[in-house]
Write a protein that holds these residues in place. Structure first.
Motif, PDB file in Angstrom:
ATOM      1  N   ASP A   1       1.257  55.895 -44.071  1.00 36.41           N
ATOM      2  CA  ASP A   1       2.478  55.905 -43.273  1.00 36.41           C
ATOM      3  C   ASP A   1       2.605  54.541 -42.617  1.00 36.41           C
ATOM      4  N   ILE A   2       3.653  53.814 -42.986  1.00 36.60           N
ATOM      5  CA  ILE A   2       3.801  52.472 -42.412  1.00 36.60           C
ATOM      6  C   ILE A   2       4.737  52.451 -41.221  1.00 36.60           C
TER       7      ILE A   2
ATOM      8  N   GLN B   1       6.450  44.902 -41.832  1.00 36.03           N
ATOM      9  CA  GLN B   1       6.557  45.028 -43.284  1.00 36.03           C
ATOM     10  C   GLN B   1       5.205  44.725 -43.943  1.00 36.03           C
ATOM     11  N   PRO B   2       4.703  45.648 -44.769  1.00 36.53           N
ATOM     12  CA  PRO B   2       3.406  45.394 -45.409  1.00 36.53           C
ATOM     13  C   PRO B   2       3.521  44.367 -46.526  1.00 36.53           C
TER      14      PRO B   2
ATOM     15  N   PRO C   1      11.003  55.823 -50.266  1.00 32.09           N
ATOM     16  CA  PRO C   1       9.864  55.456 -51.115  1.00 32.09           C
ATOM     17  C   PRO C   1       8.549  55.752 -50.397  1.00 32.09           C
ATOM     18  N   VAL C   2       7.484  55.831 -51.173  1.00 32.81           N
ATOM     19  CA  VAL C   2       6.159  56.028 -50.595  1.00 32.81           C
ATOM     20  C   VAL C   2       5.379  54.723 -50.735  1.00 32.81           C
ATOM     21  N   TYR C   3       4.500  54.509 -49.782  1.00 35.87           N
ATOM     22  CA  TYR C   3       3.624  53.340 -49.792  1.00 35.87           C
ATOM     23  C   TYR C   3       2.224  53.826 -50.106  1.00 35.87           C
TER      24      TYR C   3
ATOM     25  N   TRP D   1      -4.087  43.436 -47.059  1.00 31.95           N
ATOM     26  CA  TRP D   1      -3.239  43.883 -45.951  1.00 31.95           C
ATOM     27  C   TRP D   1      -3.730  45.218 -45.419  1.00 31.95           C
ATOM     28  N   TYR D   2      -4.048  46.136 -46.316  1.00 30.77           N
ATOM     29  CA  TYR D   2      -4.528  47.454 -45.879  1.00 30.77           C
ATOM     30  C   TYR D   2      -5.800  47.297 -45.042  1.00 30.77           C
ATOM     31  N   ASN D   3      -6.772  46.571 -45.550  1.00 33.63           N
ATOM     32  CA  ASN D   3      -8.067  46.448 -44.865  1.00 33.63           C
ATOM     33  C   ASN D   3      -7.995  45.610 -43.590  1.00 33.63           C
TER      34      ASN D   3
END
Length: 110
Positions: free
Chosen positions: A36-37, A42-43, A64-66, A98-100
Motif C-alpha cells: 500500500d503506497i 511516488q515510488p 492499479p496495484v503496486y 526503493w522498497y528496502n
C-alpha cells in the motif's frame, strides 16, 4: 555401521521437511507481494507503465496495484502473475532498492 549411516542420512534428508516456515510480513525486508503506497511519495518503478497480462473490462477502471516482486518476476510476469493474484490487474512493480530503503524504513517508523 551401515544402519547407523543410513539413519543419519535419512535424518539429514528429513530435517528440511520439519523446518518451520518463517513468516515475512509487509514492511519487512524479504517480503514480496502487494504493498500500500498511500501516504508515500511516488515510488521508484521498474516500468513507467502498468503491466497487464489478461486485460479485463471490469478492472479497466480499478486502481492499479503496486507489487514488490523478486528480480526477474517482472520480466516473465505472465508466468508469475497468478502467484500474486494479479494477472487481470494493472500492476506497477516497485524497485527493490526503493522498497528496502524507503518503504521498509518508513513503514517501521509509522
Amino acid at each position: 555401521m551401515k544402519r547407523m549411516l543410513c539413519a543419519v542420512l535419512v535424518a539429514a534428508c528429513a530435517a528440511p521437511v520439519f523446518a518451520q516456515k518463517v513468516a515475512v510480513s509487509v514492511g519487512s525486508p524479504g517480503f514480496y507481494g502487494q504493498i500500500d503506497i498511500g501516504g508515500f511519495p511516488q515510488p521508484e518503478l521498474v516500468y513507467p507503465q502498468p503491466v497487464v497480462v489478461q486485460p479485463s473490462p471490469e478492472y479497466a477502471s480499478a486502481a492499479p496495484v503496486y507489487l514488490h516482486v523478486p528480480r526477474g518476476h517482472e520480466k516473465n510476469w505472465n508466468k508469475h502473475c497468478s502467484e500474486y493474484h494479479a494477472c487481470n490487474k494493472r500492476v506497477y512493480f516497485v524497485k527493490d532498492d526503493w522498497y528496502n530503503n524507503e518503504y521498509v524504513r518508513h513503514y517501521h517508523h509509522h
